[in-house]
Design an enzyme around this catalytic site. Structure first.
Site, mmCIF file in Angstrom:
data_model
loop_
_atom_site.group_PDB
_atom_site.id
_atom_site.type_symbol
_atom_site.label_atom_id
_atom_site.label_comp_id
_atom_site.label_asym_id
_atom_site.label_seq_id
_atom_site.Cartn_x
_atom_site.Cartn_y
_atom_site.Cartn_z
ATOM 1 N N GLY A 46 -10.289 -1.614 0.247
ATOM 2 C CA GLY A 46 -10.942 -2.754 -0.378
ATOM 3 C C GLY A 46 -9.955 -3.481 -1.274
ATOM 4 O O GLY A 46 -9.004 -2.868 -1.765
ATOM 5 N N GLN A 51 -7.126 -9.299 -8.040
ATOM 6 C CA GLN A 51 -6.016 -8.333 -7.967
ATOM 7 C C GLN A 51 -4.733 -8.980 -7.428
ATOM 8 O O GLN A 51 -3.648 -8.441 -7.620
ATOM 9 C CB GLN A 51 -6.383 -7.147 -7.063
ATOM 10 C CG GLN A 51 -7.397 -6.199 -7.698
ATOM 11 C CD GLN A 51 -7.762 -5.103 -6.726
ATOM 12 O OE1 GLN A 51 -8.600 -5.285 -5.855
ATOM 13 N NE2 GLN A 51 -7.109 -3.959 -6.861
ATOM 14 N N CYS A 112 -7.438 2.923 -6.721
ATOM 15 C CA CYS A 112 -7.370 1.470 -6.797
ATOM 16 C C CYS A 112 -5.926 1.037 -6.587
ATOM 17 O O CYS A 112 -5.020 1.643 -7.155
ATOM 18 C CB CYS A 112 -7.858 1.004 -8.171
ATOM 19 S SG CYS A 112 -7.848 -0.788 -8.382
ATOM 20 N N LEU A 113 -5.720 0.011 -5.782
ATOM 21 C CA LEU A 113 -4.358 -0.492 -5.565
ATOM 22 C C LEU A 113 -3.751 -1.026 -6.862
ATOM 23 O O LEU A 113 -2.533 -1.112 -6.972
ATOM 24 C CB LEU A 113 -4.358 -1.590 -4.496
ATOM 25 C CG LEU A 113 -4.520 -1.087 -3.057
ATOM 26 C CD1 LEU A 113 -4.719 -2.249 -2.105
ATOM 27 C CD2 LEU A 113 -3.320 -0.242 -2.640
ATOM 28 N N HIS A 154 -17.078 -1.256 -6.510
ATOM 29 C CA HIS A 154 -15.744 -1.225 -7.125
ATOM 30 C C HIS A 154 -15.100 -2.624 -7.093
ATOM 31 O O HIS A 154 -14.522 -3.073 -8.094
ATOM 32 C CB HIS A 154 -14.879 -0.202 -6.360
ATOM 33 C CG HIS A 154 -13.451 -0.124 -6.783
ATOM 34 N ND1 HIS A 154 -12.892 1.034 -7.308
ATOM 35 C CD2 HIS A 154 -12.444 -1.030 -6.737
ATOM 36 C CE1 HIS A 154 -11.606 0.812 -7.570
ATOM 37 N NE2 HIS A 154 -11.305 -0.424 -7.227
ATOM 38 N N GLU A 155 -15.217 -3.299 -5.957
ATOM 39 C CA GLU A 155 -14.579 -4.622 -5.820
ATOM 40 C C GLU A 155 -15.302 -5.680 -6.651
ATOM 41 O O GLU A 155 -14.660 -6.560 -7.231
ATOM 42 C CB GLU A 155 -14.512 -5.047 -4.351
ATOM 43 C CG GLU A 155 -13.729 -4.112 -3.424
ATOM 44 C CD GLU A 155 -12.360 -3.701 -3.959
ATOM 45 O OE1 GLU A 155 -11.743 -4.496 -4.696
ATOM 46 O OE2 GLU A 155 -11.913 -2.575 -3.651
ATOM 47 N N HIS A 158 -14.097 -5.681 -10.152
ATOM 48 C CA HIS A 158 -12.849 -6.435 -10.359
ATOM 49 C C HIS A 158 -13.132 -7.899 -10.682
ATOM 50 O O HIS A 158 -12.422 -8.515 -11.472
ATOM 51 C CB HIS A 158 -11.976 -6.377 -9.101
ATOM 52 C CG HIS A 158 -11.149 -5.129 -8.975
ATOM 53 N ND1 HIS A 158 -10.182 -4.782 -9.889
ATOM 54 C CD2 HIS A 158 -11.128 -4.158 -8.021
ATOM 55 C CE1 HIS A 158 -9.599 -3.643 -9.501
ATOM 56 N NE2 HIS A 158 -10.164 -3.234 -8.371
HETATM 57 C C1 QAP Z 1 -11.429 0.959 -3.915
HETATM 58 O O1 QAP Z 1 -9.163 1.207 -3.371
HETATM 59 C C2 QAP Z 1 -12.052 2.300 -3.636
HETATM 60 O O2 QAP Z 1 -3.444 4.945 -5.490
HETATM 61 C C3 QAP Z 1 -10.334 0.557 -2.972
HETATM 62 O O3 QAP Z 1 -1.258 4.998 -3.945
HETATM 63 C C4 QAP Z 1 -11.259 3.427 -3.423
HETATM 64 O O4 QAP Z 1 -8.186 0.889 -1.415
HETATM 65 C C5 QAP Z 1 -13.400 2.428 -3.613
HETATM 66 C C6 QAP Z 1 -4.678 3.023 -2.675
HETATM 67 C C7 QAP Z 1 -11.869 4.662 -3.166
HETATM 68 C C8 QAP Z 1 -13.984 3.638 -3.350
HETATM 69 C C9 QAP Z 1 -13.226 4.764 -3.120
HETATM 70 C C10 QAP Z 1 -4.627 3.674 -3.885
HETATM 71 C C11 QAP Z 1 -3.545 3.036 -1.873
HETATM 72 C C12 QAP Z 1 -5.873 2.319 -2.215
HETATM 73 C C13 QAP Z 1 -3.480 4.322 -4.307
HETATM 74 C C14 QAP Z 1 -8.122 1.371 -2.505
HETATM 75 C C15 QAP Z 1 -2.356 4.327 -3.494
HETATM 76 C C16 QAP Z 1 -2.388 3.687 -2.267
HETATM 77 C C17 QAP Z 1 -6.960 2.120 -2.988
HETATM 78 CO CO CO Z 2 -9.581 -1.611 -7.240
#
Ligand code: QAP
Ligand code: CO
Length: 199
Positions: A46, A51, A112-113, A154-155, A158
């Protein structure tokens, strides 16, 4: 295709409130495609417009199960998720998304990215109804649960300047925030496969 730079905590720009779109324009659709490209290149499930430093209420989500090579598998989606992926086609792009209703609660190990390398269990609603505008500019509503529900919540956070690390206990939240402020993020190599060092 453009891949945009993803802002990371504690960048103050992540704290701003994003503005709703007045209408879905060709420009907003073009931007949404770049947002999706960026999500895939960064291996996210997501991503939201703020962001990548654009204060508009736009999110994208692709929670389809993927294997290590990035190929999709058809397992592990809830019934609502499967229905949604047939009705709306993933990746989901939502303009002006809002949570209209919710049911139950659940917790999920979120990342989270914008906070790379950190994962913590966060509480959220189990099932939500969502209202939004689609890529075609149509008004849509749907019910969703599972990972897709968590990811949309989550999004949307943001869009209001909120991060998942704000939703932890004050002790945990401060610990993570202070650690990042003091030491920064773990280097990218450290979360890649170790055997890469040997080859
Ligand atoms: C939000 O987050 C989310 O630390 C989206 O090193 C995540 O895509 C909602 C990511 C989990 C619910 C559950 C994170 C990639 C990606 C990192 C993401 C990383 C590489 C996070
Ligand atoms: Co995020």
């Amino acid at each position: 295709m453009s891949v945009l730079e993803v802002l990371t905590f504690p960048d103050p720009r992540l704290r701003k409130v994003s503005q709703p779109l007045k209408e879905v324009t060709a420009k907003s659709v073009r931007f949404a495609k770049d947002l999706v490209d960026t999500m895939y290149v960064e291996k996210g499930i997501g991503l939201s417009a703020p962001q990548v430093n654009r204060l508009e209420r736009i999110i994208c989500v692709d929670t389809r199960p993927r294997d290590k090579e990035g190929r999709y598998e058809i397992t592990e989606m809830t019934e609502l998720e499967q229905n949604l992926s047939e009705a709306l086609k993933f990746p989901l792009v939502l303009f002006n998304p809002v949570v209209i209703g919710h049911e139950g609660s659940t917790s999920y190990d979120e990342g989270c990215l914008s906070v790379p390398g950190f994962y913590e269990t966060v509480k959220g609603y189990d099932k939500i109804s969502v209202g939004a505008l689609s890529l075609a500019g149509d008004s849509i509503t749907f019910e969703i649960d599972g990972l897709t529900s968590i990811c949309i919540q989550h999004e949307i956070d943001h869009l209001d300047g909120k991060l998942f690390i704000d939703r932890l206990s004050l002790i945990k939240s401060n610990k993570i925030k202070n650690k990042i402020k003091k030491f920064g993020y773990p280097s990218k190599d450290s979360d890649e496969d170790d055997d890469e060092l040997e080859s």
